[in-house]
Design an enzyme around this catalytic site. Sequence first.
Site, mmCIF file in Angstrom:
data_model
loop_
_atom_site.group_PDB
_atom_site.id
_atom_site.type_symbol
_atom_site.label_atom_id
_atom_site.label_comp_id
_atom_site.label_asym_id
_atom_site.label_seq_id
_atom_site.Cartn_x
_atom_site.Cartn_y
_atom_site.Cartn_z
ATOM 1 N N THR A 47 0.810 -1.214 0.000
ATOM 2 C CA THR A 47 0.000 0.000 0.000
ATOM 3 C C THR A 47 0.846 1.266 0.000
ATOM 4 O OG1 THR A 47 -1.870 1.050 1.118
ATOM 5 C CG2 THR A 47 -0.165 0.154 2.531
ATOM 6 N N LYS A 48 2.120 1.154 0.369
ATOM 7 C CA LYS A 48 2.984 2.325 0.467
ATOM 8 C C LYS A 48 3.322 2.927 -0.894
ATOM 9 C CE LYS A 48 3.381 2.313 4.988
ATOM 10 N NZ LYS A 48 2.842 3.403 5.823
ATOM 11 N N ASP A 49 3.085 2.194 -1.981
ATOM 12 C CA ASP A 49 3.269 2.780 -3.310
ATOM 13 C C ASP A 49 2.440 4.044 -3.456
ATOM 14 O OD1 ASP A 49 4.841 0.609 -3.929
ATOM 15 O OD2 ASP A 49 3.542 -0.170 -5.520
ATOM 16 N N THR A 79 7.629 1.392 2.710
ATOM 17 C CA THR A 79 7.680 2.746 2.163
ATOM 18 C C THR A 79 9.010 2.965 1.454
ATOM 19 O OG1 THR A 79 6.250 3.570 3.926
ATOM 20 C CG2 THR A 79 7.490 5.201 2.685
#
Length: 346
Positions: A47-49, A79
């Site tokens: 999800t850090k994209d 991240t």
Amino acid sequence: MKEDLQVYNNVLELIGDTPLVKLNRITQDIKGEFFAKVEAFNPGHSTKDRIALYIIEEAERKGILKPGDTIIETTSGNTGFSIAMVSVIKGYDCILAVSSKSSSDKIDMLKTMGAKVYVCPANVSADDPRSYYQVAKRLHQEIKGSVYINQYFNELNMDAHFKTTGPEIWKQTEGKITHLIACSGTGGTISGTARYLKEQNPQVKVIGIDAYGSVLKKYHETREFDADEIYPYRIEGLGKNLIPTATDFDTIDRFIKVSDEESAHTARYIAKTEGMFVGYTSGAAFQGVKQLAEEGEFDENSRVVIIFPDHGSRYMSKIYSDQWMHDQGFSDSENNVDAEKIEFIK
């Protein structure tokens, strides 16, 4: 390039629009319907994209980030990988201060993506000069032309999810979501997503998953930082020993804590029941669902979305290693790899 070709210009165009997948076998004894938001479908497998691309492009738009600059960040791994990936495409140098709690798999991936990595001791206070927070700040001060992303205290962290993750979930559930379950570390994912969903329907219940050894749950309940809550734990990217301003605690209805051991076993069980090879925090998120179900949180009308933040490949030397599990005292014959299923041909 012809416009009718079904291609992407680079991997950054693959970020977002991740699938919502119904959970079946693992939820068969729980009331309601449960759906996983599978963030491993992002090109950087987490999800850090979303925040890496959004924060970097906002810095470019504002003229803060210029060609030839260096991007610096504090990270437990995901991240950092996303920032390194974006930096490769956009041509920036990347320096990452990483917690020693991060798996060796994550650290190796960061180096492979061209990042300079500083591995910092995990079990020191946030204001210790050796902590990954302070190391990143020092490097930013020393390196001319550097930009410090500072995800823990950057409101753009929340904005990225308000603009992407929240709308995706609302559309995918046709507005029928009743609960959002998500791990809270920096807090950007849960806060930004929750803010959007509650704007659409204030009745959506948002529950954060915290770790034993973290200060977030008690801070949410009392608005007081209690250092006595802090002690070492193993889950990466979950919980904190400080209060991130990237967390909007008012958007979160309650927190529930999960243990290292149960979260590890639950991640393995997700693979065996749903065929999803997920990370440690995904196991933590669903462990929270199990505990909430035992409390009677859900009923037949519940439509629950659980964010699965990353991919299991980043934890091969940890929760998916029987030796590591044994070394932590987590051995469990039910979820260990069965030696009888491995046959060597001579």
